[in-house]
Each structure stands twice: as C-alpha cells, then as structure tokens.
Design a protein around this motif. Structure first.
Motif, PDB file in Angstrom:
ATOM      1  N   LEU A  31       8.196   3.608   6.858  1.00 50.15           N
ATOM      2  CA  LEU A  31       6.883   3.772   7.465  1.00 50.15           C
ATOM      3  C   LEU A  31       5.797   3.723   6.402  1.00 50.15           C
ATOM      4  N   ALA A  32       4.613   3.251   6.809  1.00 49.49           N
ATOM      5  CA  ALA A  32       3.404   3.353   5.996  1.00 49.49           C
ATOM      6  C   ALA A  32       2.241   3.622   6.947  1.00 49.49           C
ATOM      7  N   PHE A  33       1.145   4.144   6.399  1.00 55.04           N
ATOM      8  CA  PHE A  33       0.032   4.570   7.243  1.00 55.04           C
ATOM      9  C   PHE A  33      -1.294   4.129   6.640  1.00 55.04           C
ATOM     10  N   GLN A  34      -2.236   3.841   7.549  1.00 49.73           N
ATOM     11  CA  GLN A  34      -3.584   3.483   7.128  1.00 49.73           C
ATOM     12  C   GLN A  34      -4.544   3.808   8.265  1.00 49.73           C
ATOM     13  N   GLY A  35      -5.499   4.704   7.986  1.00 46.01           N
ATOM     14  CA  GLY A  35      -6.444   5.078   9.035  1.00 46.01           C
ATOM     15  C   GLY A  35      -5.733   5.602  10.265  1.00 46.01           C
ATOM     16  N   ASP A  36      -6.015   4.987  11.413  1.00 43.07           N
ATOM     17  CA  ASP A  36      -5.396   5.398  12.676  1.00 43.07           C
ATOM     18  C   ASP A  36      -4.165   4.564  13.021  1.00 43.07           C
ATOM     19  N   TYR A  37      -3.536   3.973  12.005  1.00 36.50           N
ATOM     20  CA  TYR A  37      -2.408   3.083  12.270  1.00 36.50           C
ATOM     21  C   TYR A  37      -1.155   3.508  11.498  1.00 36.50           C
ATOM     22  N   ALA A  38      -0.018   3.340  12.159  1.00 36.64           N
ATOM     23  CA  ALA A  38       1.287   3.502  11.518  1.00 36.64           C
ATOM     24  C   ALA A  38       2.002   2.157  11.562  1.00 36.64           C
ATOM     25  N   ALA A  98      -1.729  22.479   5.318  1.00 38.45           N
ATOM     26  CA  ALA A  98      -1.651  21.025   5.180  1.00 38.45           C
ATOM     27  C   ALA A  98      -2.519  20.314   6.217  1.00 38.45           C
ATOM     28  N   LYS A  99      -2.788  20.961   7.351  1.00 34.77           N
ATOM     29  CA  LYS A  99      -3.556  20.322   8.416  1.00 34.77           C
ATOM     30  C   LYS A  99      -5.014  20.090   8.019  1.00 34.77           C
ATOM     31  N   LYS A 100      -5.459  20.770   6.980  1.00 37.24           N
ATOM     32  CA  LYS A 100      -6.849  20.615   6.539  1.00 37.24           C
ATOM     33  C   LYS A 100      -7.043  19.387   5.657  1.00 37.24           C
ATOM     34  N   VAL A 101      -5.944  18.774   5.214  1.00 39.32           N
ATOM     35  CA  VAL A 101      -6.024  17.643   4.287  1.00 39.32           C
ATOM     36  C   VAL A 101      -5.965  16.338   5.081  1.00 39.32           C
ATOM     37  N   LYS A 102      -6.975  15.501   4.921  1.00 43.15           N
ATOM     38  CA  LYS A 102      -7.027  14.206   5.594  1.00 43.15           C
ATOM     39  C   LYS A 102      -7.077  13.092   4.552  1.00 43.15           C
ATOM     40  N   ILE A 103      -6.230  12.094   4.721  1.00 40.35           N
ATOM     41  CA  ILE A 103      -6.210  10.957   3.816  1.00 40.35           C
ATOM     42  C   ILE A 103      -6.368   9.683   4.634  1.00 40.35           C
ATOM     43  N   THR A 104      -6.664   8.582   3.963  1.00 38.81           N
ATOM     44  CA  THR A 104      -6.916   7.328   4.665  1.00 38.81           C
ATOM     45  C   THR A 104      -5.767   6.343   4.554  1.00 38.81           C
ATOM     46  N   GLU A 105      -4.809   6.617   3.671  1.00 37.51           N
ATOM     47  CA  GLU A 105      -3.686   5.701   3.493  1.00 37.51           C
ATOM     48  C   GLU A 105      -2.505   6.460   2.909  1.00 37.51           C
TER      49      GLU A 105
END
Length: 456
Positions: free
Chosen positions: A73-80, A440-447
């Motif tokens: 898996l990889a993630f970016q923004g609102d996508y998996a 951990a829920k307070k941490v937001k990343i973009t990728e």
C-alpha cells in the motif's frame, strides 16, 4: 525472479498470468478501468475491544482472479494505492469508513509492490514478462524477457497512465522511494533475491541492490545509476542472496536493509551510492530477514523474520516465540546495533494458517514506540516496543481462517486509521481507540510510503 510467499508458489508452476475475471478488452491501453463497489465491515473477524472494523472492500474484477492477491500500500492525500499481483487499485479514502474505488489498472507482474510521489507511481515486478508494457504477457525464458520497475503517471487518479520502465538485475521484488538531495530527482532502492544461474536476467553474483535515478520532470529518463555491493561475493549457487526490503530514514541519512542472511545498516548521505555501516546476524533465530522499521528517534530498528517465506504456519504452538518474529535492535550514537529483544503475536494460530511477521509501520506518537504490522493469517497487530526488552501487543484484528494462503500482507497507519491489504479479502479499514495510540490521531500527513520514514 520471485521469492518468498510469491516465489514459493510460482516455482511450483504458477508463473504465468492468473486467469482474469474480466476480459482485458475492458481496459484502456494503459490497463486502467474505472471502478465502483460498496464497502462493508465484515462479520467473520475477531478483534480486541479497542479496535473497530470500519470497512472491507473485496477484490473486484478484473483484479480478482485466482492469483490476484493484494500486496503493498501507499497513500497520498485522500487516496490509497493498493498493489495486486494483477495490477493496482486506487481508492478514495476521504471517508475512511466508506472507501470507494476510483480506478483499477490491469497490469500483471508479481508482486506489484507500490510507491507514490507527486504525480508518479512505481511498481515492482519480480517475475519475467514479455516486456514492460501491461499487456506484454508472461516471459518465455529468453534474453528479451523483462522485469524491474514500471512507472505510471497518476495526475488523473481515475485514469493512471503507463509511462516507462527500467529493467533491473533479478527484477524488483520490492523497492524503496528515496527523496533526492533536491526536488528534481528521486531514487529507488531496488531489492531482489538472486542469483539464478543460467538465466540472462539474474547472473551471479547477486550481492547487491540496484539504485534507479528518476528525474521527476522527465521520468521516462529513469535509469540504473549504481549497483552497490552490500556484502562479499557469495557462492553463485546460493539462492538466498541480495536484499528483500529496505527502509530509509532520509532525515537521518540512514537505511536499514533486510538482506535474507542478515540485517544491514547503511549511510545514504550520497543517495546514489549508499555505503554499509554494519552487518548484524542472528543465525539461531532468523531465517529470512524480511523488513525493517526505525523508531521516530532512530534509536531502535525492528527487523522482521519471514520464516517459511510467508506460506508456512509459524505462529502455532510448535514454533518458538523468537522465530518468525521481530527483533528489536538498539541503534547507538556510534551507529552500532545491539539486540534488545523479540516480539511475536501472543495469539496462537492453527497449523493450517500461514502466519509470520510481515509489513508494518510506526504510529506517530511522541515518546512511544508503537507500530502496526501485518501477520498474514495472524491478522493485524498493534504492538508497543517502547520497552524493547518487554514488547507487548495492545490491539489486534484477525479474519477467520481461509483455506490456502491468505491474510494481511501489509498494514499501515495513515491519518488516524489503519489500512490492511489482505491477500484474498481485499482492503480492510480499522480504527484503534486507546489512550496509548490516541495522540497519533493528531498527526496529519500528505503522503506515506511506509519504507520511506519521516520524523514527526
């Protein structure tokens, strides 16, 4: 070239294309088709009281054939982005409880491990193909066979577009995305087992990795720029050489490589030419060094052992707790590694369930060392190694047993939720609600590419 869970089965005679459940004519020239489908939470699960199963999206045609297994898996923004032996899926996860299919790319090539950066997506192919294109078909054992890295343009998530490919020695079982010294380039550290004597694509010796340089603005110019040797030359008839997986921590200029026979610590200050700092061995307990994870401070590294290659039941009563497990190493200021302890899931599995330590990622929790990890049919485990000598599981999720090979291939934490790629059951979305993990829920990343760690 193939190894591990994929390789052991492919060697048995499954190296050709899995039979798709929908004709290839349904795809565009790039192999992309739009998708849909509902997601539901499954009833055939067991889980700890602090874990909630929010959604499951089963494999869908054309990526649901008999060997269309879910992988990385990889993630970016609102996508998996979810790898699959037959290609990859793109999901909209803006509502994690209701992931929706955005597109599917039919592009066979085990394992199709995936990473993303900007508008680029990379796939690892570790089985011979007739060419790099998605519709090239299986290889024929000749000099023209291809395996390595495929590159896609994902600017339009609904229509990913194949751009180019890079051939690498012995293929690409996995790869790791490494940011360049500036934004103009990224690098891929390509891991693969070998050698395979007598084949044109995997000559001996194979005591190395391949480093692929990708110019971000002109990705079709990607090429292999170095093949650093990580160990002394080995017997050309020895199969288990090369590396399985590499995790990098660019801010620390460090990488940890799981290289079958040992774990390797590397300096990656020069991105194109990583150098070895230390080898560590565990001949008593470790069989196949599979993967690695740094803690946030880079004072510890977790190495996993894929005893049995992913197809064996190593979480049963007959296997010691130090085998098919994780080993936690201290990483000192002198950049030397020291073994601190072991962790294995405490939930005993049956002798029919393939189960062993596999892919996971760190939860972003200041002052704590907690990670989520896939264990095939052992499910998903959330465990705490803050006290490395006494690590403990604090939460879990587990599907009911399936016949044959199955279970969670990769499980990663991303923006408040856990996403698990299950080999046969598709994408699972989980949430853990626990005082230890709530920060951990307070941490937001973009990728997120789990093998490319960043500090938080």
């Amino acid at each position: 070239m193939a190894f591990g869970l994929a390789g052991l089965l492919l060697i048995a005679g499954c190296a050709g294309d899995p039979t798709p459940s929908a004709p290839q004519a349904a795809a565009t020239s790039a192999g992309s088709v739009s998708g849909g489908g509902a997601s539901t939470a499954s009833a055939d699960v067991s889980l700890s009281a602090n874990v909630k199963h929010l959604a499951n999206v089963p494999h869908q045609a054309p990526l649901n054939g008999p060997q269309a297994w879910g992988t990385d898996l990889a993630f970016q923004g609102d996508y998996a982005f979810v790898g699959n032996f037959d290609g990859f899926n793109v999901f909209d996860i803006s509502d994690p409880a209701k992931p929706s299919m955005v597109s599917q790319v039919l592009c066979p090539g085990e394992q199709n491990d995936v990473s993303v950066t900007g508008n680029l997506l990379f796939l690892s192919v570790d089985t011979a193909r007739g060419g790099p294109e998605c519709d090239a078909g299986p290889g024929r054992g000749g000099a023209d066979d291809w395996e390595g890295i495929r590159i896609f343009d994902i600017a339009d998530k609904a229509h990913p577009r194949f751009l180019s490919a890079v051939r690498t020695d012995c293929g690409s079982h996995t790869h790791t995305l490494v940011p360049g010294e500036n934004a103009d380039k990224v690098y891929l550290y390509v891991s693969s087992p070998g050698p395979e004597p007598g084949t044109p694509s995997c000559p001996a010796p194979h005591n190395k990795i391949s480093v692929v340089e990708v110019p971000v603005k002109t990705p079709t110019d990607a090429r292999v720029v170095s093949q650093p040797a990580l160990a002394q030359e080995t017997d050309e008839n020895e199969f288990y050489t090369g590396c399985h997986d590499i995790t990098v921590y660019p801010e620390k200029n460090l990488a940890a490589a799981a290289c079958f026979g040992d774990g390797i610590l590397m300096d990656i200050t020069d991105r194109a030419n990583p150098t070895v700092l230390q080898h560590v061995k565990d001949e008593e307990n470790f069989a196949i060094w599979h993967s690695a994870t740094f803690n946030n401070d880079a004072t510890k590294i977790v190495f996993g052992d894929e005893l049995g290659g992913g197809v064996s039941a190593t979480c049963d009563s007959g296997t010691p707790k130090t085998k098919g497990a994780n080993a936690v190493y201290e990483l000192g200021a002198d950049r030397r590694l020291k073994l601190l302890g072991y962790f294995k899931i405490p939930r005993e599995q049956t002798s029919e369930e393939n189960c062993v330590a596999h892919n996971g990622s760190l939860l972003p929790i200041p002052g704590k060392d907690i990670m989520v990890q896939a264990w095939y049919q052992g499910g998903v485990s959330i465990w705490d190694f803050t006290d490395a000598a006494h690590p403990k599981e604090i939460g879990f999720f587990d599907h009911d047993p399936v016949q044959g090979v199955g279970g969670s291939w990769s499980a990663y934490y991303y923006n408040g939720h856990i996403y698990s790629s299950d080999i046969t059951k598709g994408l699972d979305v989980l949430r853990i609600d626990d005082p230890l993990t709530d920060p951990a829920k307070k941490v937001k990343i973009t990728e997120l590419n789990a093998q490319t760690q960043v500090s938080y």
